[in-house]
Enzyme design. Structure first.
Site, short mmCIF file in Angstrom:
data_model
loop_
_atom_site.label_atom_id
_atom_site.label_comp_id
_atom_site.label_asym_id
_atom_site.label_seq_id
_atom_site.Cartn_x
_atom_site.Cartn_y
_atom_site.Cartn_z
N TRP A 366 -32.32 -28.46 10.19
CA TRP A 366 -33.45 -27.92 9.41
C TRP A 366 -34.35 -27.06 10.29
CZ3 TRP A 366 -38.67 -30.68 8.73
CH2 TRP A 366 -39.01 -31.39 9.88
N GLU A 498 -37.42 -39.57 12.90
CA GLU A 498 -36.15 -40.29 13.06
C GLU A 498 -36.32 -41.68 13.66
OE1 GLU A 498 -33.62 -37.57 15.19
OE2 GLU A 498 -33.33 -36.32 13.42
N LYS A 606 -41.54 -40.39 15.77
CA LYS A 606 -40.97 -39.51 16.78
C LYS A 606 -41.63 -38.13 16.70
CE LYS A 606 -36.43 -37.64 18.04
NZ LYS A 606 -35.07 -37.40 17.57
N GLN A 607 -42.02 -37.74 15.48
CA GLN A 607 -42.50 -36.37 15.28
C GLN A 607 -43.30 -36.29 13.98
OE1 GLN A 607 -38.12 -35.91 14.65
NE2 GLN A 607 -38.79 -33.91 13.91
C1 BGC Z 1 -35.34 -33.98 15.83
C2 BGC Z 1 -34.87 -33.28 14.58
C3 BGC Z 1 -34.28 -31.94 14.96
C4 BGC Z 1 -33.20 -32.10 16.00
C5 BGC Z 1 -32.66 -30.78 16.49
C6 BGC Z 1 -34.21 -34.07 16.81
O1 BGC Z 1 -34.67 -34.63 18.00
O2 BGC Z 1 -35.81 -35.26 15.53
O3 BGC Z 1 -35.95 -33.10 13.69
O4 BGC Z 1 -33.78 -31.33 13.83
O5 BGC Z 1 -33.73 -32.78 17.10
O6 BGC Z 1 -33.65 -30.03 17.10
#
Ligand code: BGC
Length: 778
Positions: A366, A498, A606-607
């Site tokens: 995404w 995540e 995480k984000q």
């Molecule tokens: C993130 C995702 C992201 C992926 C690729 C992961 O660490 O949690 O949101 O899409 O990295 O960048």
């Protein structure tokens, strides 16, 4: 090196376009290979030690990546449940075209390591030219100075050009130079980091004949092939073609006198990935094309043509920040890398690591739609269109995926992919991120609203929005009982965070799905007037439009009434908090130290997740609500994903938390140049680079879409003197300049445009700058 023979006229004037190694805080060679990687959306080449090749007794990670050229490997599951993806995809790591072999006193650099005593590099981002100087010592202590200039063409995407200048610094004598590609795979990196590369397949190589360098690289399982050929550049010292070591090669022995140098160069044609069958039928034609492209070329002509394209890029896409030269350079580095990474053939997208490394298997996530596309949509809409066209081209795989999950209507795009099929082996943080569907639909809508490209909407975009909306109606349902009874719920999904998976009613997912459904209904109604045939062909009727609207209207958006905060999901608020302050620094990122189930047990993000919807839908909440959401989620977010800080930064800015906004922004803008995430060796953080642009334009630039046009409400950090950028909007091109005291909007092309400043209407007329004071009068 005599620069004038190789195009020295483009030497830089502006220091903030120069990335000089001595000025970088990072010295790790693998990180530098990434930072100095060159690319053009079709291919990317790491700036490694040119003598390393496949030798594993050196610590570099040399390689070339071609967007969309990948191999498959079987995923082995202990328990292989239905619907699990069976194949992992990984971008192929191709031989390094910078590779060169020296032979001195009977010793070859591909057999015994020649030490690299010192290195210096400068990347001119204005022209795309990389200049490097290596001091190399042979095992018999002979020292050579090797100067390289290279660029990937921004004019002809298949071309990579490199020149070498070699001089002996402490001896007179013979040096043999050989240019050949004996190896096909670089050594496989067995990393323990789940984010790093996956096992890549073994490439096979065939030379087309004995008379040229044209070689075919073929992947074993995905059955793709790629044609590569190289020839010497004209106008420089020439190496001679011959078969050496049973390989088509160029070579020559020079008798070097200390101080004198020889200069030679090559142009590589790196073809497009083709299915093997097609290649077998057309091999000779592709080989001829590759050789033709590389015949009788000069550095100068190729370089000039490439520079012209790059000039056009900077003309529309540059962002200038005044008052901090290091930052200005960092911003340009990020924009340049976005441009270097974005596929533009309608068959590829932007890997999470750009084309600078094998991290994350070279997959598209995404990241492309939600973090990087806005930059392209507003400044390079042709590229944005190609990126969305890639998604449209993979609708059949997305439809198949939905059926595999027993969803009988609509499509489900893969969480991570290269070829359109799901490549994620860990479904809780992979396939379950069904928000990808709504993210792609959101990007289509933004593209259409910014470009007014109705043709794209009709031919391509609407189908994506429709099919993704259909998925929600099938995957979600109206709750039969419980607190959400009668409302539309979406269960068992994972949002962007995540560290929390497989939950019911993830706020972000539901809000985005709601938006997806509203858009599907809106565009269906709009298109009904003139494109009834399209709606019939796609089987859309009034009942379905009503269903979209009703589900959107009844969508559950969980809210904690006690705390008056948006809930990340139905169960999030009941969990204990992760003791962030008590966690030692060396246990971050948490995902590398704790079993996922431990993390899922706690409130720890995480984000940016819930606040990502605050960012995207500013009209949803009052400032007080935003403040509560921001405070709550900031306290539980550890930013273990590089996608996080940019979003928090923009929200901090909206809340007038100037110090915080600035801090988040600086972390975002300089992330790779300082290797702050610690893994830039595996490739740049491309989404974060898009986040830099979002922070500048949506944050400090204060851009929002309002009533079909643009609204500006800019405010600069105290540290800056000005922020200047350009935007394309509905067939207009405008320049925006913000200082501490004023906003100047200039319409550079197109018809008059109405915009808003702090929601008050303003009118822009061609070439008549509109200057607005930002000084608040009380
Ligand atoms: C993130 C995702 C992201 C992926 C690729 C992961 O660490 O949690 O949101 O899409 O990295 O960048």
């Amino acid at each position: 090196m005599n620069l004038s023979t190789t195009g020295g006229d483009h030497l830089p004037a502006d220091d903030s376009f120069q990335l000089h190694m001595q000025k970088l805080p990072v010295k790790d060679s693998s990180v530098l290979e990434t930072l100095y990687g060159l690319g053009n959306g079709h291919m990317g080449i790491r700036a490694s030690n040119p003598l390393q090749g496949s030798q594993s007794n050196q610590d570099g990670q040399p390689g070339m990546f071609v967007n969309g050229f990948f191999d498959l490997s079987e995923i082995t599951y202990g328990e292989n449940y239905p619907g699990f993806p069976q194949n992992a995809q990984a971008i192929a790591e191709l031989p390094d075209p910078r590779y060169l072999i020296f032979e001195i006193d009977g010793e070859r650099s591909d057999e015994v390591a020649f030490d690299v005593k010192s290195v210096d590099k400068n990347l001119d981002m204005k022209t795309g030219r990389l200049l490097e100087i290596f001091e190399v010592i042979s095992p018999s202590n002979k020292t050579i100075r090797l100067t390289m200039q290279s660029f990937v063409s921004h004019d002809q995407p298949n071309l990579f050009v490199v020149t070498y200048s070699v001089s002996a610094t402490n001896f007179d004598g013979a040096v043999t130079i050989i240019k050949q590609h004996r190896y096909t795979n670089r050594q496989i990196d067995n990393s323990n980091d789940v984010r790093a590369d996956q096992q890549t397949g073994q490439l096979e190589r065939t030379f087309i004949d004995n008379q040229t360098t044209a070689m075919l690289l073929t992947t074993r399982k995905s059955q793709l092939s790629l044609l590569i050929a190289f020839q010497p550049l004209d106008g420089l010292d020439q190496l001679k073609f011959s078969i050496m070591d049973e390989l088509p090669s160029y070579g020559r022995t020079f008798d070097l006198t200390a101080g004198l140098n020889v200069q030679f160069g090559f142009v590589y044609s790196v073809g497009d990935p083709h299915p093997l069958m097609d290649m077998s039928l057309n091999r000779d034609r592709y080989a001829k094309e590759a050789l033709d492209r590389t015949t009788s070329q000069t550095f100068r002509a190729l370089y000039d043509a490439s520079c012209r394209q790059l000039d056009a890029f900077w003309e529309t896409s540059d962002v200038e920040v005044g008052g901090d030269a290091t930052l200005a350079r960092g911003i340009r580095f990020n924009l340049f890398n976005l441009y270097q990474s974005a596929g533009r053939d309608g068959l590829t997208s932007i890997p999470a690591k750009g084309l600078t490394g094998a991290g994350y298997g070279g997959h598209y996530f995404w990241d492309a739609e939600m973090f990087m596309l806005p930059f392209f949509t507003y400044t390079q809409p042709e590229i944005a269109k190609q990126l969305l066209t890639f998604r449209a081209a993979t609708l059949p795989q997305a439809q198949q995926r939905a059926r595999e999950l027993n969803v009988q209507n609509g499509v489900l795009f893969p969480w991570r992919t290269i070829n359109g099929e799901e490549s994620s082996a860990y479904y809780p943080a992979g396939t379950a991120q069904v928000h990808i569907n709504a993210d792609i639909a959101y990007a289509v809508d933004t593209y259409v609203r910014v470009t007014a490209d109705e043709d794209f909407l009709v031919k391509t975009g609407f189908n994506i929005i429709l099919e993704t909306a259909r998925f929600w109606l099938s995957y979600g349902h109206f709750a039969q009982s419980g607190p959400h009874r009668g409302h539309f719920v979406i269960d068992d999904v994972t949002g962007p965070d995540e560290y929390t998976t497989m939950v019911n009613n993830n706020y972000y997912t539901n809000r985005m799905a709601k938006n997806n459904l509203i858009m599907a209904a809106k565009y269906a109604k709009l298109l009904k007037q003139q494109h009834q045939d399209l709606l019939e062909r796609l089987g859309v009727d009034n009942a379905e439009i009503n269903d979209f609207e009703y589900a959107a209207d009844q969508m559950v958006l969980p809210f904690d009434r006690d705390r008056r905060v948006k809930m990340q999901d139905d169960s999030s608020m009941a969990k204990p908090f992760w003791p962030i302050d008590k966690t030692p620094n060396n246990q971050f990122p948490l995902l590398l130290h704790f079993h996922p189930m431990i993390l899922y047990h706690y409130q720890v993000n995480k984000q940016a997740d819930t606040v990502m919807s605050d960012f995207l839908f500013p009209a949803d909440q009052s400032t007080d609500q935003l403040k509560r959401d921001f405070n709550y989620y900031e306290a539980i977010t550890v930013h273990d994903s590089s996608l996080s800080r940019a979003i928090f930064g923009v929200l901090a800015h909206r809340l007038h938390l100037a110090g915080k906004a600035y801090g988040y922004f600086m972390d975002t803008a300089l992330m790779d140049l300082t290797n702050s995430q610690g893994n830039t060796d595996a490739g740049v953080h491309a989404a974060n680079m898009g986040g830099t642009w979002l922070s500048l334009i949506y944050g400090f630039g204060g851009l929002e879409q309002e009533r079909g046009t643009l609204n500006f409400d800019p405010k600069l950090p105290d540290q800056w003197t000005n922020l200047t950028f350009k935007l394309k909007f509905k067939h207009r091109f405008l320049a925006v300049r913000v200082t501490q005291t004023s906003l100047t909007l200039t319409l550079l092309s197109g018809t008059d445009l109405s915009v808003f400043f702090r929601h008050q209407p303003q009118r822009l007329t061609l070439n008549q700058p509109l200057v607005i004071s930002l000084i608040e009068t009380t």
